[in-house]
Design an enzyme around this catalytic site. Structure first.
Site, PDB file in Angstrom:
ATOM      1  N   CYS A  50       1.821  -2.821  -2.119  1.00  0.00           N
ATOM      2  CA  CYS A  50       2.797  -2.774  -3.202  1.00  0.00           C
ATOM      3  C   CYS A  50       3.944  -1.807  -2.864  1.00  0.00           C
ATOM      4  CB  CYS A  50       2.108  -2.439  -4.526  1.00  0.00           C
ATOM      5  SG  CYS A  50       3.150  -2.764  -5.980  1.00  0.00           S
ATOM      6  N   HIS A  71      -1.560  -6.830  -4.799  1.00  0.00           N
ATOM      7  CA  HIS A  71      -2.672  -5.876  -4.786  1.00  0.00           C
ATOM      8  C   HIS A  71      -3.940  -6.604  -4.348  1.00  0.00           C
ATOM      9  CE1 HIS A  71      -0.835  -2.385  -6.778  1.00  0.00           C
ATOM     10  NE2 HIS A  71      -0.062  -3.286  -7.357  1.00  0.00           N
ATOM     11  N   GLU A 100      -6.802  -5.408  -3.887  1.00  0.00           N
ATOM     12  CA  GLU A 100      -7.951  -4.854  -4.620  1.00  0.00           C
ATOM     13  C   GLU A 100      -8.065  -5.436  -6.030  1.00  0.00           C
ATOM     14  OE1 GLU A 100      -4.612  -2.144  -5.948  1.00  0.00           O
ATOM     15  OE2 GLU A 100      -5.071  -3.331  -4.168  1.00  0.00           O
TER      16      GLU A 100
END
Length: 193
Positions: A77, A175, A177
């Site tokens: 990001c 992202h 994650e």
């Protein structure tokens, strides 16, 4: 394997750490240059505003260290955006790893882009076992245009880079994650590079 998540006060680091644990690895949070240099893999996260994040990097000397790293480095990001030459956000000079400037969306779209979008034109070992048009999770108001270093792209009013790669440096605008199984696979691919 030693995995270091750079902890410079501008990252969503706990969710990245948990995602790495789910893959069976442990990660260390650190802003110690020596520890970062000794890592096998380095993750450079970023959440927040570019100029203040860059200021934090400079205060800890990481602005000169990160571009010199030789092991695989993954910017996430804002981390990816700071690896570019410049970002319009806060009129900020970046680390000049990726040869592009980051621009603000102004193509009649709602800003920030928040939510799921498809990735395509996948061209990196980062996307091993990931199929075209998979959905990934994004939250951003600024984007990197398509360049020679683009290894994945999405469209939001305009086609833009959702991943960049140059030598040992990788960057994802999304992202991993927070991108469910697809993101987990991408993180796993990075850790196995």
């Amino acid at each position: 394997m030693k995995i270091v998540i750079i902890n410079y006060g501008a990252g969503n680091i706990q969710s990245i750490k948990f995602a790495i644990q789910r893959l069976g690895y442990e990660a260390v949070l650190s802003n110690d240059p020596e520890e970062i240099q000794q890592a096998d893999k380095v993750i450079f996260p970023g959440v927040g505003e570019a100029s203040s994040a860059m200021q934090k990097l400079k205060e800890s000397g990481l602005d000169t260290l990160v571009p010199k790293l030789k092991q695989p480095v993954l910017g996430i990001c804002l981390g990816m955006q700071l690896m570019c030459n410049y970002t319009e956000e806060g009129d900020t000079r970046g680390l000049a790893i990726f040869d592009t400037n980051v621009l603000r969306f102004n193509h009649g779209v709602k800003v920030p882009q928040i939510g799921w979008n498809q990735i395509e034109e996948l061209k990196s070992p980062l996307f091993k076992d990931v199929t075209e048009k998979e959905y990934i999770y994004l939250v951003h108001s600024y984007y990197a245009p398509i360049t020679e270093e683009t290894v994945a792209q999405s469209t939001y009013g305009i086609a833009y880079s959702t991943a960049l790669q140059k030598n040992n440096f990788y960057g994802t605008q999304f992202h991993p994650e927070k991108s469910s199984d697809v993101g987990e696979q991408i993180l796993k691919n990075f850790l196995e590079l």
